[in-house]
Design a protein around this motif. Structure first.
Motif, PDB file in Angstrom:
ATOM      1  N   PRO A 437       0.824  -1.214   0.000  1.00 19.01           N
ATOM      2  CA  PRO A 437       0.000   0.000   0.000  1.00 19.01           C
ATOM      3  C   PRO A 437       0.858   1.264   0.000  1.00 19.01           C
ATOM      4  N   GLY A 438       0.639   2.122  -0.983  1.00 19.20           N
ATOM      5  CA  GLY A 438       1.383   3.363  -1.100  1.00 19.20           C
ATOM      6  C   GLY A 438       2.756   3.217  -1.700  1.00 19.20           C
ATOM      7  N   ARG A 439       3.164   1.984  -1.978  1.00 16.23           N
ATOM      8  CA  ARG A 439       4.501   1.720  -2.508  1.00 16.23           C
ATOM      9  C   ARG A 439       4.405   0.751  -3.677  1.00 16.23           C
ATOM     10  N   PRO A 440       4.041   1.250  -4.857  1.00 21.99           N
ATOM     11  CA  PRO A 440       3.897   0.354  -6.002  1.00 21.99           C
ATOM     12  C   PRO A 440       5.225  -0.227  -6.437  1.00 21.99           C
ATOM     13  N   GLN A 441       5.159  -1.348  -7.131  1.00 21.97           N
ATOM     14  CA  GLN A 441       6.379  -1.921  -7.680  1.00 21.97           C
ATOM     15  C   GLN A 441       7.024  -0.902  -8.611  1.00 21.97           C
ATOM     16  N   GLY A 442       8.338  -0.747  -8.473  1.00 26.55           N
ATOM     17  CA  GLY A 442       9.046   0.216  -9.311  1.00 26.55           C
ATOM     18  C   GLY A 442       9.898   1.145  -8.477  1.00 26.55           C
ATOM     19  N   GLY A 443      10.247   2.275  -9.060  1.00 27.04           N
ATOM     20  CA  GLY A 443      11.129   3.228  -8.418  1.00 27.04           C
ATOM     21  C   GLY A 443      10.602   3.703  -7.079  1.00 27.04           C
ATOM     22  N   GLU A 444      11.521   3.903  -6.128  1.00 25.71           N
ATOM     23  CA  GLU A 444      11.108   4.313  -4.792  1.00 25.71           C
ATOM     24  C   GLU A 444      12.116   5.266  -4.156  1.00 25.71           C
ATOM     25  N   ALA A 445      11.591   6.199  -3.397  1.00 25.65           N
ATOM     26  CA  ALA A 445      12.416   7.096  -2.581  1.00 25.65           C
ATOM     27  C   ALA A 445      12.688   6.419  -1.245  1.00 25.65           C
ATOM     28  N   MET A 446      13.953   6.291  -0.896  1.00 22.72           N
ATOM     29  CA  MET A 446      14.359   5.618   0.331  1.00 22.72           C
ATOM     30  C   MET A 446      15.256   6.532   1.151  1.00 22.72           C
ATOM     31  N   ALA A 447      14.915   6.691   2.416  1.00 28.08           N
ATOM     32  CA  ALA A 447      15.647   7.556   3.359  1.00 28.08           C
ATOM     33  C   ALA A 447      15.566   9.023   2.969  1.00 28.08           C
ATOM     34  N   LEU A 448      14.697   9.381   2.049  1.00 28.80           N
ATOM     35  CA  LEU A 448      14.571  10.775   1.613  1.00 28.80           C
ATOM     36  C   LEU A 448      13.936  11.628   2.706  1.00 28.80           C
ATOM     37  N   ARG A 449      12.821  11.162   3.265  1.00 28.51           N
ATOM     38  CA  ARG A 449      12.155  11.938   4.316  1.00 28.51           C
ATOM     39  C   ARG A 449      13.050  12.041   5.548  1.00 28.51           C
ATOM     40  N   ALA A 450      13.743  10.952   5.875  1.00 27.47           N
ATOM     41  CA  ALA A 450      14.633  10.962   7.032  1.00 27.47           C
ATOM     42  C   ALA A 450      15.766  11.958   6.838  1.00 27.47           C
ATOM     43  N   THR A 451      16.337  11.981   5.648  1.00 25.10           N
ATOM     44  CA  THR A 451      17.467  12.872   5.401  1.00 25.10           C
ATOM     45  C   THR A 451      17.030  14.330   5.437  1.00 25.10           C
ATOM     46  N   PHE A 452      15.882  14.624   4.873  1.00 26.99           N
ATOM     47  CA  PHE A 452      15.384  15.995   4.910  1.00 26.99           C
ATOM     48  C   PHE A 452      15.110  16.432   6.348  1.00 26.99           C
ATOM     49  N   ALA A 453      14.514  15.551   7.137  1.00 28.40           N
ATOM     50  CA  ALA A 453      14.261  15.877   8.541  1.00 28.40           C
ATOM     51  C   ALA A 453      15.572  16.108   9.291  1.00 28.40           C
ATOM     52  N   ALA A 454      16.593  15.326   8.970  1.00 31.46           N
ATOM     53  CA  ALA A 454      17.882  15.496   9.625  1.00 31.46           C
ATOM     54  C   ALA A 454      18.540  16.813   9.234  1.00 31.46           C
ATOM     55  N   VAL A 455      18.399  17.206   7.969  1.00 37.04           N
ATOM     56  CA  VAL A 455      18.934  18.498   7.534  1.00 37.04           C
ATOM     57  C   VAL A 455      18.231  19.632   8.275  1.00 37.04           C
ATOM     58  N   GLN A 456      16.914  19.536   8.406  1.00 32.29           N
ATOM     59  CA  GLN A 456      16.173  20.550   9.161  1.00 32.29           C
ATOM     60  C   GLN A 456      16.637  20.594  10.616  1.00 32.29           C
ATOM     61  N   SER A 457      16.844  19.447  11.212  1.00 30.02           N
ATOM     62  CA  SER A 457      17.307  19.372  12.597  1.00 30.02           C
ATOM     63  C   SER A 457      18.696  19.982  12.734  1.00 30.02           C
ATOM     64  N   TRP A 458      19.576  19.684  11.797  1.00 32.71           N
ATOM     65  CA  TRP A 458      20.937  20.233  11.794  1.00 32.71           C
ATOM     66  C   TRP A 458      20.905  21.759  11.738  1.00 32.71           C
ATOM     67  N   LEU A 459      20.060  22.282  10.874  1.00 33.83           N
ATOM     68  CA  LEU A 459      19.963  23.746  10.760  1.00 33.83           C
ATOM     69  C   LEU A 459      19.399  24.366  12.023  1.00 33.83           C
ATOM     70  N   ALA A 460      18.375  23.726  12.575  1.00 32.06           N
ATOM     71  CA  ALA A 460      17.763  24.256  13.791  1.00 32.06           C
ATOM     72  C   ALA A 460      18.772  24.291  14.932  1.00 32.06           C
ATOM     73  N   GLU A 461      19.605  23.281  15.033  1.00 30.33           N
ATOM     74  CA  GLU A 461      20.615  23.239  16.085  1.00 30.33           C
ATOM     75  C   GLU A 461      21.665  24.315  15.877  1.00 30.33           C
ATOM     76  N   ARG A 462      22.055  24.535  14.623  1.00 33.12           N
ATOM     77  CA  ARG A 462      23.046  25.585  14.339  1.00 33.12           C
ATOM     78  C   ARG A 462      22.520  26.967  14.704  1.00 33.12           C
ATOM     79  N   GLU A 463      21.229  27.174  14.437  1.00 32.99           N
ATOM     80  CA  GLU A 463      20.634  28.489  14.675  1.00 32.99           C
ATOM     81  C   GLU A 463      20.256  28.709  16.128  1.00 32.99           C
ATOM     82  N   GLY A 464      20.167  27.571  16.866  1.00 31.01           N
ATOM     83  CA  GLY A 464      19.558  27.651  18.135  1.00 31.01           C
ATOM     84  C   GLY A 464      20.194  27.819  19.382  1.00 31.01           C
TER      85      GLY A 464
END
Length: 464
Positions: A437-464
Motif C-alpha cells: 500500500p502506497g509503494r507500487p512496484q518500481g522506483g522508490e524514494a528511500m531515506a529521503l524523508r529521514a534525510t530531509f528531517a535530519a537536515v532541518q534538525s541540523w539547521l535548527a541546532e546551528r541556529e539555536g
C-alpha cells in the motif's frame, strides 16, 4: 506526477467519514452504533485487522462511512491503500489528530494515489482526502511531490531519460525555485579536469556530463548533495548478464534522490547555500569504452586502476565529490545505487548509510526512526582500506576479493571527500520489488524523508 488534486481543502455533499479502528477498539465502537450497523460490519468479516477496510451503509441504504483497520495512527502507510480501493469521491478522517498523525495520514494517502502514467494511463483516478485540520498542506505536498519526482525519474527508461534528459530535469527544478544550473559535457570534461566522469561515459551515444545546480537563501551554511546519475549500466566491457541488466534504468536512482532532496530544501526555503552535483553518464559498450586494467585519472589527482568496468558509479562520484571541495561544505550527502553487496547485507528495503561523522550518523538514525523511513549504518572499517591498494596506481576501483563490497566502495569514495567535512553516503536499492500500500512496484524514494528531517534538525541546532 502531480498529487495535489488528491488532498483537498473542503468537503462537499458527497464527503464520507473514514473511521480508523484497531482490533481492540472495534467492539466498543460497534456497541455505540445502531444494531443494523453492528450486524453489517460483523457479517462483512471486518475485524479491525491492519490494512483492511469495510464500507458501511446508512439506514437508507447508500454508503455512509468507511471503517479501516489501523494499529498505529502514526504509521505513514496506514491509509495508503484506501485511495485506489474506495469509490471515487471525497473522504475525511473521523476524529481529532495531532499534527504528526494528521500529516502522516495525509502523506500516506497521497503516496497511495501515485501511479507512473507516462506511457499508460490508469483506468480510474483515485479518491481524494479532505485535509485533516492539523495537517500543514504545504509540508505534506512537499514530501509527496519529492517522492513522486524520485519515482517518476527512476521509472522512466533510458530511451527517454539519458544523460541529457536527466540534466534537463535538474535544470527544470532549479528554474522552478530560482536556482542556476550549469553543465560541463563531452570533451569539456577533460579540459576542465573531470576525467573519471568522461572515461565512464565516453562510449555512449549521449555525451557524459556534470550537471551543477546552485541555489542560495541568505548566508546559511554550505550544503552539497551529490547523486550517481548512471542512466543505464550495461556493466561496460565487463558486461552484465541479461538478468543483471534488466533493472539498470534505475542506476540513476541516486541522482533522483539527490534532486528530490534539493527540491525539498528549495521548496521549504531552508537557510542554506545549496549545491547539487549530478555526474550523468551511460555506461555503454563501444570501441571507445574504458577497459579492465586501464588506469584513469581523477579530478583529485589520484589514479585508479580499473579492476572491473561494472564498478563505474564510484568513479563518476569520485570526480563529483572532489569538485564539492571547492565550496568547503559543512555537510556533504551523496546517494547512489552502488553495490549489490549492500542489498545482500540489508535486503532491498533498507538503505545502507556510511558516515565519517558519528554525530551526523546519529542524527540521521534518529530522523529515520522518527519519520518511519528506515536506514542502517555500516562501518567504514579501516582494515579493509588496504584491499584498495594497486601495484600500478593509487587505487583500484574494486578489490580482488568479493568481501564487504559496500564497505570497500564507501572507503573508495572517502578518498575523494573533502577533508574535515561531515559526510553521509547512501547505498540504496531505489526500487520496490513488490507492491505494498502506497509503494507500487518500481522506483522508490528511500531515506529521503529521514534525510530531509535530519537536515532541518541540523539547521535548527546551528541556529539555536
Amino acid at each position: 506526477m502531480d498529487l495535489s488534486p488528491y488532498l483537498v481543502e473542503a468537503a462537499d455533499e458527497s464527503t464520507l467519514p473514514i473511521t480508523p479502528l484497531g482490533a481492540s477498539q472495534l467492539n466498543d465502537w460497534l456497541a455505540g452504533q445502531p444494531s443494523f450497523v453492528a450486524a453489517w460490519v460483523q457479517s462483512s468479516g471486518f475485524t479491525g485487522k491492519s490494512g483492511s477496510h469495510a464500507l458501511v451503509p446508512g439506514s437508507d441504504g447508500p454508503l455512509a462511512r468507511v471503517l479501516v483497520g489501523v494499529d498505529d495512527i502514526e504509521d505513514p502507510w496506514a491509509f495508503a491503500g484506501l485511495p485506489t480501493a474506495l469509490p471515487r469521491r471525497r473522504y475525511r478522517l473521523d476524529g481529532d489528530y495531532d499534527r504528526r498523525a494528521a500529516e502522516r495520514a495525509a502523506l500516506g494517502w497521497l503516496l497511495g494515489c501515485y501511479a507512473f502514467e507516462r506511457y499508460r494511463k490508469r483506468d480510474s483516478a483515485p479518491a481524494s482526502l479532505v485535509r485533516p485540520p492539523a495537517a500543514d498542506r504545504a509540508r505534506v505536498l512537499r514530501l509527496a511531490q519529492a517522492t513522486a519526482l524520485t519515482r517518476d525519474l527512476i521509472n522512466t527508461p533510458a530511451s527517454d531519460l539519458g544523460p541529457e534528459a536527466l540534466g534537463e530535469a535538474v535544470r527544470a527544478e532549479g528554474k522552478r525555485y530560482g536556482g542556476k544550473t550549469a553543465t560541463i559535457q563531452g570533451e569539456q570534461l577533460l579540459k576542465r579536469n573531470y576525467p573519471a566522469i568522461h572515461a565512464v561515459g565516453r562510449a555512449a551515444a549521449q555525451e557524459p556530463r556534470l550537471v551543477d545546480l546552485r541555489w542560495n537563501n541568505g548566508d546559511g551554511p554550505q550544503l552539497t548533495i551529490v547523486g550517481k546519475g548512471v542512466t543505464f549500466d550495461t556493466g561496460g566491457l565487463d558486461l552484465k548478464s541479461s538478468a543483471g541488466m534488466k533493472l539498470m534504468k534505475k542506476d540513476m536512482g541516486g541522482a533522483a534522490h539527490a534532486l528530490a532532496l534539493a527540491k525539498l530544501v528549495m521548496d521549504a526555503e531552508l537557510p542554506v547555500s545549496l549545491r547539487l552535483l549530478i555526474p550523468a553518464v551511460e555506461n555503454s559498450v563501444s570501441a571507445d569504452a574504458f577497459r579492465p586494467q586501464d588506469v584513469i585519472q581523477t579530478r583529485k589527482g589520484k589514479t585508479v586502476e580499473i579492476g572491473n568496468t561494472d564498478a563505474e558509479g564510484r568513479l563518476v562520484l569520485a570526480d563529483a565529490l572532489a569538485e564539492a571541495e571547492r565550496d568547503a561544505p559543512e555537510l556533504l550527502i551523496d546517494f547512489a545505487t552502488l553495490t549489490g553487496a549492500a542489498r545482500v547485507a540489508l535486503g532491498p528495503d533498507v538503505p545502507v548509510l556510511f558516515s565519517n561523522d558519528d554525530g551526523l550518523a546519529d542524527r540521521l538514525a534518529r530522523a529515520a526512526a522518527s519519520e518511519r523511513d528506515p536506514l542502517w549504518r555500516l562501518p567504514l572499517h579501516e582494515d579493509y582500506r588496504s584491499w584498495l591498494d594497486s601495484k600500478v596506481a593509487d587505487l583500484v576501483n574494486v578489490p580482488d576479493n568479493s568481501f564487504g563490497g559496500a564497505i570497500t566502495a564507501a572507503l573508495f569514495l572517502r578518498e575523494f571527500v573533502p577533508a574535515n567535512t561531515a559526510w553521509a553516503h547512501y547505498d540504496l536499492m531505489a526500487w520496490n520489488q513488490s507492491a505494498k500500500p502506497g509503494r507500487p512496484q518500481g522506483g522508490e524514494a528511500m531515506a529521503l524523508r529521514a534525510t530531509f528531517a535530519a537536515v532541518q534538525s541540523w539547521l535548527a541546532e546551528r541556529e539555536g
